[in-house]
Design an enzyme around this catalytic site. Sequence first.
Site, short mmCIF file in Angstrom:
data_model
loop_
_atom_site.label_atom_id
_atom_site.label_comp_id
_atom_site.label_asym_id
_atom_site.label_seq_id
_atom_site.Cartn_x
_atom_site.Cartn_y
_atom_site.Cartn_z
N GLU A 73 0.86 -1.19 0.00
CA GLU A 73 0.00 0.00 0.00
C GLU A 73 0.90 1.25 0.00
O GLU A 73 1.95 1.25 0.67
CB GLU A 73 -0.83 -0.05 1.29
N CYS A 133 -5.13 -3.47 2.40
CA CYS A 133 -4.86 -3.56 3.84
C CYS A 133 -6.11 -3.78 4.69
O CYS A 133 -6.68 -4.86 4.68
CB CYS A 133 -4.07 -2.32 4.29
N VAL A 179 -0.18 -2.63 10.63
CA VAL A 179 0.43 -2.25 11.91
C VAL A 179 -0.08 -3.12 13.06
O VAL A 179 0.49 -3.13 14.13
CB VAL A 179 0.17 -0.75 12.22
N LYS A 196 -9.47 2.32 -2.03
CA LYS A 196 -9.72 1.63 -0.75
C LYS A 196 -11.08 2.02 -0.17
O LYS A 196 -11.35 3.21 0.06
CB LYS A 196 -8.59 1.97 0.23
C1 ACM Z 1 -4.06 -0.19 7.07
O1 ACM Z 1 -5.16 -0.31 6.52
N1 ACM Z 1 -3.05 0.41 6.47
C2 ACM Z 1 -3.84 -0.74 8.41
#
Ligand code: ACM
Length: 263
Positions: A38, A142, A169, A109
């Site tokens: 990402e 992510c 994370v 996203k």
């Molecule tokens: C994330 O979506 N970068 C944790």
Amino acid sequence: MKVGFVQFSPVFGQVEDNISRAECFIESVEADLLVLPELFNTGYLITSREEIEKLAEPVPSGITTEALSEMASRRSCYLVAGIAERDDDKIYNSAVCVGPHGFIGAYRKIHLFSEEKNWFSPGNREFQVYDIGVCRIGIMICFDWIFPESMRTLSLKGAHVICHPSNLVLPFCQDAMKTRSLENRVYSITANRTGSEERGDKKLSYTGKSQVMSPEAELIIRSGDDTEEAHAVAIDISKAEKKLLNEYNDLFKDRRPEFYFIP
Ligand code: ACM
């Protein structure tokens, strides 16, 4: 078919250097499909709207998508990579898909994580599946993983391989992807970044462990948690065509959506 990932530690704001470093990793493996993290070109730990406005690029005419298209054409492969996309006054946390003949599409996203909500607009397009000849791929980014609907939608739309650029994370995703792959009988490629970013009074550490998971929940390959690596492995797409768990249970045909609650 050979698929894989690039796991590295981009430096915040150093777009051209990050593209060059990614290119070295891409050059180092023979693959038909590679997934990059990402926001691989900009870095993740944004501290103001102004800085991400400067770093975001139009798609497909920005330098990152053009560089990726050129690499995909030279290497005769498909690439899925996370970048910040500018479209009029909106910025999206996006992933572009390019192939030997250039730009294919971009996913924005849908489920923004934490402070991303301060910088990005939530994705405004449906989850999309792309036919790349040898298979169909779907893209999520992510934190989308924590909503089972993301991967379910892509799988029901016919994806065999889920490309999953990430900057993780939290420690949960890599193991959770075992279930996501199993319940949908699809391959998943999670391309995470490594290292940490410290900007102002903020710090984030990323969990690495990029991986390829099979439709039968086998961890085919997983990288280290703090190493820069690129890998590709051979996969058998026919395993993602069949949704049979045993002779009685087809995981798609046995669904009973009439009993599922959608408020
Ligand atoms: C994330 O979506 N970068 C944790």
